[in-house]
Write a protein that holds these residues in place. Structure first.
Motif, PDB file in Angstrom:
ATOM      1  N   UNK A   1       0.861  -1.176   0.000  1.00  0.00           N
ATOM      2  CA  UNK A   1       0.000   0.000   0.000  1.00  0.00           C
ATOM      3  C   UNK A   1       0.903   1.235   0.000  1.00  0.00           C
ATOM      4  N   UNK A   2       0.723   2.126  -0.955  1.00  0.00           N
ATOM      5  CA  UNK A   2       1.429   3.408  -0.961  1.00  0.00           C
ATOM      6  C   UNK A   2       0.423   4.464  -0.524  1.00  0.00           C
ATOM      7  N   UNK A   3       0.721   5.104   0.611  1.00  0.00           N
ATOM      8  CA  UNK A   3      -0.199   6.076   1.212  1.00  0.00           C
ATOM      9  C   UNK A   3       0.442   7.449   1.236  1.00  0.00           C
ATOM     10  N   UNK A   4      -0.346   8.455   0.898  1.00  0.00           N
ATOM     11  CA  UNK A   4       0.188   9.821   0.880  1.00  0.00           C
ATOM     12  C   UNK A   4      -0.966  10.815   0.882  1.00  0.00           C
ATOM     13  N   UNK A   5      -0.603  12.079   0.972  1.00  0.00           N
ATOM     14  CA  UNK A   5      -1.600  13.132   0.830  1.00  0.00           C
ATOM     15  C   UNK A   5      -2.122  13.677   2.140  1.00  0.00           C
ATOM     16  N   UNK A   6      -1.638  13.138   3.259  1.00  0.00           N
ATOM     17  CA  UNK A   6      -1.959  13.682   4.585  1.00  0.00           C
ATOM     18  C   UNK A   6      -0.845  13.235   5.518  1.00  0.00           C
ATOM     19  N   UNK A   7      -0.704  13.915   6.669  1.00  0.00           N
ATOM     20  CA  UNK A   7       0.283  13.426   7.645  1.00  0.00           C
ATOM     21  C   UNK A   7      -0.114  12.019   8.081  1.00  0.00           C
ATOM     22  N   UNK A   8       0.823  11.106   8.050  1.00  0.00           N
ATOM     23  CA  UNK A   8       0.536   9.698   8.356  1.00  0.00           C
ATOM     24  C   UNK A   8       1.066   9.373   9.748  1.00  0.00           C
ATOM     25  N   UNK A   9       0.154   9.268  10.678  1.00  0.00           N
ATOM     26  CA  UNK A   9       0.563   8.960  12.053  1.00  0.00           C
ATOM     27  C   UNK A   9      -0.156   7.703  12.507  1.00  0.00           C
TER      28      UNK A   9
END
Ligand code: AMP
Length: 110
Positions: free
Chosen positions: A98-106
């Motif tokens: 899964x490649x996740x982006x576009x918001x701070x990932x916490x």
């Protein structure tokens, strides 16, 4: 029987292929957990991390992630996650990240 991801690759069920090379392809996740949520999937039906036989398969996923990050201009960064097995919540037995982006990932990714 082919996995749902292989059926998308073959065009048997809908799914826009955003990226592909000789080893992997990428589609948008049906149920996005972030503004950008892309699945990078091996073209071979490897069931998961635990059954990878060729070490290069991992690198093909990582290389594709870097290419997609550049293609989409993800200058703020992104996260790459692979779920292996039941405890990680793996639901499709076909190796993918899964490649996740576009918001701070916490926190955890579920
Ligand atoms: P995992 O839980 O790590 O096995 O991830 C499987 C992912 O595949 C989930 O995030 C689902 O939302 C996603 N998914 C399942 N079916 C499809 C589909 N037809 N098109 C796009 N994503 C899908």
């Amino acid at each position: 029987m082919a996995t749902i991801f292989t059926k998308i690759l073959r065009g048997e069920i809908p799914g826009e292929i955003l990226y592909q090379d000789d080893h992997v392809f990428a589609i948008r996740d049906l149920d996005p957990k972030a503004p950008v949520h892309i699945l990078i999937i091996t073209k071979s039906e490897i069931p998961g991390m635990a059954t990878v036989e060729v070490a290069g398969d991992h690198m093909h996923i990582v290389n594709a992630a870097r290419a997609i990050g550049e293609q989409l201009g993800l200058v703020g960064g992104y996260r790459l996650v692979i779920n292996q097995g039941a405890d990680a919540g793996q639901s499709v037995p076909h190796l993918h990240a899964h490649l996740l982006a576009g918001r701070p990932l916490t926190g955890d990714f579920a």
